[in-house]
Design an enzyme around this catalytic site. Structure first.
Site, PDB file in Angstrom:
ATOM      1  N   GLY A 179      24.530  -2.087 -13.980  1.00 14.21           N
ATOM      2  CA  GLY A 179      24.728  -3.394 -13.367  1.00 14.21           C
ATOM      3  C   GLY A 179      23.747  -3.661 -12.237  1.00 14.21           C
ATOM      4  O   GLY A 179      23.666  -2.872 -11.287  1.00 14.21           O
ATOM      5  N   GLY A 218      23.887  -6.409 -10.314  1.00 14.37           N
ATOM      6  CA  GLY A 218      24.482  -7.467  -9.491  1.00 14.37           C
ATOM      7  C   GLY A 218      24.419  -7.055  -8.026  1.00 14.37           C
ATOM      8  O   GLY A 218      23.585  -6.225  -7.628  1.00 14.37           O
ATOM      9  N   PHE A 219      25.325  -7.606  -7.223  1.00 11.97           N
ATOM     10  CA  PHE A 219      25.287  -7.339  -5.786  1.00 11.97           C
ATOM     11  C   PHE A 219      25.469  -5.852  -5.483  1.00 11.97           C
ATOM     12  O   PHE A 219      24.764  -5.272  -4.663  1.00 11.97           O
ATOM     13  CB  PHE A 219      26.376  -8.140  -5.074  1.00 11.97           C
ATOM     14  N   GLY A 220      26.444  -5.220  -6.154  1.00  6.85           N
ATOM     15  CA  GLY A 220      26.734  -3.817  -5.878  1.00  6.85           C
ATOM     16  C   GLY A 220      25.627  -2.902  -6.373  1.00  6.85           C
ATOM     17  O   GLY A 220      25.129  -2.033  -5.627  1.00  6.85           O
ATOM     18  N   VAL A 236      25.481  -1.469 -21.828  1.00  5.60           N
ATOM     19  CA  VAL A 236      26.192  -0.204 -21.990  1.00  5.60           C
ATOM     20  C   VAL A 236      27.458  -0.480 -22.796  1.00  5.60           C
ATOM     21  O   VAL A 236      28.255  -1.353 -22.439  1.00  5.60           O
ATOM     22  CB  VAL A 236      26.539   0.403 -20.611  1.00  5.60           C
ATOM     23  N   GLU A 287      35.004 -25.868  -5.260  1.00  2.49           N
ATOM     24  CA  GLU A 287      33.595 -26.269  -5.233  1.00  2.49           C
ATOM     25  C   GLU A 287      33.260 -27.161  -6.430  1.00  2.49           C
ATOM     26  O   GLU A 287      32.591 -28.187  -6.291  1.00  2.49           O
ATOM     27  CB  GLU A 287      32.688 -25.028  -5.306  1.00  2.49           C
ATOM     28  N   ASP A 300      33.287  -5.615  -8.046  1.00  3.91           N
ATOM     29  CA  ASP A 300      34.447  -6.285  -8.659  1.00  3.91           C
ATOM     30  C   ASP A 300      35.207  -5.383  -9.619  1.00  3.91           C
ATOM     31  O   ASP A 300      36.366  -5.649  -9.928  1.00  3.91           O
ATOM     32  CB  ASP A 300      33.987  -7.530  -9.431  1.00  3.91           C
TER      33      ASP A 300
HETATM   34  C1  FAD Z   1      31.228 -18.649  -9.743  1.00  2.00           C
HETATM   35  C2  FAD Z   1      31.388 -17.560  -8.709  1.00  2.00           C
HETATM   36  C3  FAD Z   1      31.289 -17.875  -7.362  1.00  2.00           C
HETATM   37  C4  FAD Z   1      31.429 -16.886  -6.402  1.00  2.00           C
HETATM   38  N1  FAD Z   1      31.303 -17.232  -5.083  1.00  2.00           N
HETATM   39  C5  FAD Z   1      31.343 -16.261  -4.137  1.00  2.00           C
HETATM   40  C6  FAD Z   1      31.120 -16.580  -2.766  1.00  2.00           C
HETATM   41  O1  FAD Z   1      30.946 -17.737  -2.412  1.00  2.00           O
HETATM   42  N2  FAD Z   1      31.129 -15.567  -1.864  1.00  2.00           N
HETATM   43  C7  FAD Z   1      31.322 -14.265  -2.249  1.00  2.00           C
HETATM   44  O2  FAD Z   1      31.290 -13.375  -1.399  1.00  2.00           O
HETATM   45  N3  FAD Z   1      31.550 -13.935  -3.517  1.00  2.00           N
HETATM   46  C8  FAD Z   1      31.557 -14.896  -4.484  1.00  2.00           C
HETATM   47  N4  FAD Z   1      31.775 -14.573  -5.800  1.00  2.00           N
HETATM   48  C9  FAD Z   1      32.108 -13.188  -6.138  1.00  2.00           C
HETATM   49  C10 FAD Z   1      30.871 -12.305  -6.174  1.00  2.00           C
HETATM   50  O3  FAD Z   1      29.860 -12.932  -6.925  1.00  2.00           O
HETATM   51  C11 FAD Z   1      31.264 -10.973  -6.773  1.00  2.00           C
HETATM   52  O4  FAD Z   1      32.236 -10.383  -5.960  1.00  2.00           O
HETATM   53  C12 FAD Z   1      30.056 -10.047  -6.886  1.00  2.00           C
HETATM   54  O5  FAD Z   1      29.104 -10.589  -7.763  1.00  2.00           O
HETATM   55  C13 FAD Z   1      30.474  -8.669  -7.385  1.00  2.00           C
HETATM   56  O6  FAD Z   1      29.341  -7.856  -7.474  1.00  2.00           O
HETATM   57  P1  FAD Z   1      29.252  -6.748  -8.591  1.00  2.00           P
HETATM   58  O7  FAD Z   1      27.983  -6.019  -8.349  1.00  2.00           O
HETATM   59  O8  FAD Z   1      30.516  -5.986  -8.671  1.00  2.00           O
HETATM   60  O9  FAD Z   1      29.173  -7.545  -9.976  1.00  2.00           O
HETATM   61  P2  FAD Z   1      28.130  -8.633 -10.441  1.00  2.00           P
HETATM   62  O10 FAD Z   1      27.363  -9.213  -9.324  1.00  2.00           O
HETATM   63  O11 FAD Z   1      28.910  -9.557 -11.317  1.00  2.00           O
HETATM   64  O12 FAD Z   1      27.101  -7.809 -11.329  1.00  2.00           O
HETATM   65  C14 FAD Z   1      27.477  -7.169 -12.500  1.00  2.00           C
HETATM   66  C15 FAD Z   1      26.222  -6.895 -13.316  1.00  2.00           C
HETATM   67  O13 FAD Z   1      26.557  -6.000 -14.353  1.00  2.00           O
HETATM   68  C16 FAD Z   1      25.925  -6.405 -15.540  1.00  2.00           C
HETATM   69  N5  FAD Z   1      26.735  -5.885 -16.644  1.00  2.00           N
HETATM   70  C17 FAD Z   1      28.024  -6.174 -16.919  1.00  2.00           C
HETATM   71  N6  FAD Z   1      28.449  -5.466 -17.989  1.00  2.00           N
HETATM   72  C18 FAD Z   1      27.388  -4.716 -18.386  1.00  2.00           C
HETATM   73  C19 FAD Z   1      27.191  -3.790 -19.450  1.00  2.00           C
HETATM   74  N7  FAD Z   1      28.167  -3.484 -20.316  1.00  2.00           N
HETATM   75  N8  FAD Z   1      25.987  -3.213 -19.575  1.00  2.00           N
HETATM   76  C20 FAD Z   1      24.967  -3.520 -18.709  1.00  2.00           C
HETATM   77  N9  FAD Z   1      25.109  -4.392 -17.696  1.00  2.00           N
HETATM   78  C21 FAD Z   1      26.304  -4.976 -17.533  1.00  2.00           C
HETATM   79  C22 FAD Z   1      25.910  -7.914 -15.448  1.00  2.00           C
HETATM   80  O14 FAD Z   1      24.883  -8.478 -16.259  1.00  2.00           O
HETATM   81  C23 FAD Z   1      25.670  -8.135 -13.964  1.00  2.00           C
HETATM   82  O15 FAD Z   1      24.296  -8.246 -13.666  1.00  2.00           O
HETATM   83  C24 FAD Z   1      31.652 -15.541  -6.797  1.00  2.00           C
HETATM   84  C25 FAD Z   1      31.755 -15.227  -8.139  1.00  2.00           C
HETATM   85  C26 FAD Z   1      31.612 -16.232  -9.105  1.00  2.00           C
HETATM   86  C27 FAD Z   1      31.705 -15.878 -10.565  1.00  2.00           C
END
Ligand code: FAD
Length: 427
Positions: free
Chosen positions: A8, A10-12, A76, A168, A301
């Site tokens: 992933g 994403g942010f994490g 994955v 929003e 998340d």
């Molecule tokens: C519409 C929306 C608005 C939001 N607004 C806010 C806000 O205003 N403020 C705030 O703090 N938070 C907000 N959030 C929440 C915030 O975006 C999440 O808490 C944050 O993105 C979590 O980070 P993460 O790294 O866990 O997951 P994510 O950022 O979702 O990243 C997960 C990554 O894993 C990848 N992935 C998933 N499954 C697989 C797989 N099987 N194989 C390979 N890659 C995979 C995805 O492509 C993605 O790039 C919002 C969320 C959404 C959906």
């Protein structure tokens, strides 16, 4: 060198990767998409305010300077924690010494997955394009419709779920109807458009203090959004939403429905074969590793983490903080040192409602309206990745602020081609 796999970008995942930049480890970052997405501004793409490149950037380019990292665009499909391998969509196996799972979350329709085609949720760029197309086409079909009742169905937009994203979306939709499209149509009056925000509980923004929820509801109503709380959705069809409230069963004729009511963790959590919570999140230990596998960490998340006795919310600052700690804990394990427990630093909550309307809680301070909206603008531009993205967003916002116009109103496809009617539920 020990091999760390991060699932992933994403942010994490990105925060974890960056923390390992100068460490003596070899890192492989796997993401099924090629870009990092700034999800907090995704609703702006869905409502044609921003284009996709303004809020996303290729993971490969973000991490290009990190010499110890290889980025692979791959999904994955399984994780074998006993053999320490991750399995990709084409059955390729990659082994690891340490694993960070940061696969995020997805929509939950509470067992009604058939609603997904009729009421799309917002999580990826594809979702945003789909929603944008439906919104813009609803106005186009309304302009073509001669029957008044049917026209009203096209002009009624329903948002289900009044969390931050629902609020929003509703606030922006009403602005599009009342201001952006003004003067562009001959047969419909965009003022006829209704935006209905349905919420199951008794207040909007349920995660916020009650006084800020009340202020948010007042601001939504002032903008023209029809807020209906205490409404539990029972069915969604192509032309209507049914719900139950204190007066019994209700039917709302509406052809554009957006789902922002439920979140479920990525299904990848199940592959770890450890206890999950009700939302499918992995119940992690204090240091974010999973039971019996000190080499596997789950963050963001996807993690059901607890900090100082309280559940950690599913927000981007929490994901980033977990990413950093998981990476540091891996380095501690490699060095034979004890790991640290996760402590969430809560810097506050912010939700925008529409033009000059927002609510904010920062520490003990709570504020709303114009100051909260300005603060929201500043924070979101500040946290965007990349100078170019900040510039793009600021210029598009300045333009939208001055003219009420939205810069990304293109519907790709044509009605005689593959473009399905929004109510046909095609992606
Ligand atoms: C519409 C929306 C608005 C939001 N607004 C806010 C806000 O205003 N403020 C705030 O703090 N938070 C907000 N959030 C929440 C915030 O975006 C999440 O808490 C944050 O993105 C979590 O980070 P993460 O790294 O866990 O997951 P994510 O950022 O979702 O990243 C997960 C990554 O894993 C990848 N992935 C998933 N499954 C697989 C797989 N099987 N194989 C390979 N890659 C995979 C995805 O492509 C993605 O790039 C919002 C969320 C959404 C959906």
């Amino acid at each position: 060198m020990p091999h760390v796999i991060i699932i992933g970008g994403g942010f994490g995942g990105l925060a974890a990767a960056r923390t390992l930049a100068s460490a003596d480890v070899q890192v492989t970052l796997l993401d099924r998409s090629n870009h990092h997405l700034f999800q907090p501004l995704l609703y702006q793409v869905a409502t044609a305010g921003l284009s996709a490149p303004a809020i996303s950037a290729p993971i490969r380019s973000i991490l290009a300077d990190q010499r110890n990292l290889t980025s692979l665009m791959a999904a994955v499909s399984a994780i074998d924690v006993t053999r320490k391998v991750v399995v990709l969509e084409d059955a390729t196996e990659i082994s690891y010494d340490y694993l960070i799972v940061a696969a995020g979350s997805t929509h939950s329709y509470f067992g009604r997955d058939d609603w997904a085609a009729l009421a799309p949720g917002l999580k990826t760029l594809e979702d945003a394009f789909n929603i944008r197309r439906r919104i813009l086409m609803a106005f186009e079909y309304a302009e073509r419709e001669t029957d008044k009742a049917k026209r009203l169905e096209w002009l009624t937009f329903t948002v289900i779920g009044a969390g931050a994203t629902g609020v929003e979306m509703a606030g922006t939709l009403i602005e599009i109807a009342r201001h952006t499209l003004k003067g562009e149509f001959r047969r419909i009056d965009p003022h006829e458009a209704r935006v209905v925000l349905l919420e199951g509980s008794e207040r909007v923004l349920g995660a916020y203090p009650p006084d800020l929820s009340a202020k948010a509801q007042i601001q939504l109503s002032k903008l023209g959004v029809d807020v209906r709380t205490g409404c539990r959705v029972t069915d969604i069809a192509v032309d209507a939403v049914r719900y139950v409230n204190r007066d019994g069963e209700q039917r709302l004729a509406s052809r554009t429905v957006i789902w922002s009511a439920g979140v479920a963790a990525s299904p990848l959590g199940r592959a770890l074969q450890v206890p999950l919570d009700r939302a499918g999140r992995v119940i992690v230990q204090g240091d974010l590793s999973i039971p019996d596998h000190p080499e596997v960490f789950v963050i963001g998340d996807l993690a059901a983490a607890v900090s100082e006795g309280k559940p950690v919310p599913g927000v981007s600052p929490a994901a980033k903080q977990m990413g950093r700690l998981a990476a540091l804990n891996i380095l501690s394990r490699i060095a034979g040192k004890a790991t640290d427990s996760f402590v969430y630093r809560d810097y506050g909550s912010l939700a925008t409602i529409g033009r000059k309307a927002a609510v904010a809680q920062v520490g003990k301070f709570k504020f709303s309206g114009y100051p909260a909206w300005l603060f929201w603008l500043f924070v979101h531009v500040y946290f965007l990745i990349g100078f170019r993205n900040r510039l793009l967003v600021m210029s598009d916002w300045a333009w939208a602020y001055l003219t009420f116009k939205r810069s990304a109103r293109v519907i790709s496809g044509s009605v005689d081609g593959k473009l399905a009617k929004p109510d046909e539920g095609a992606p």
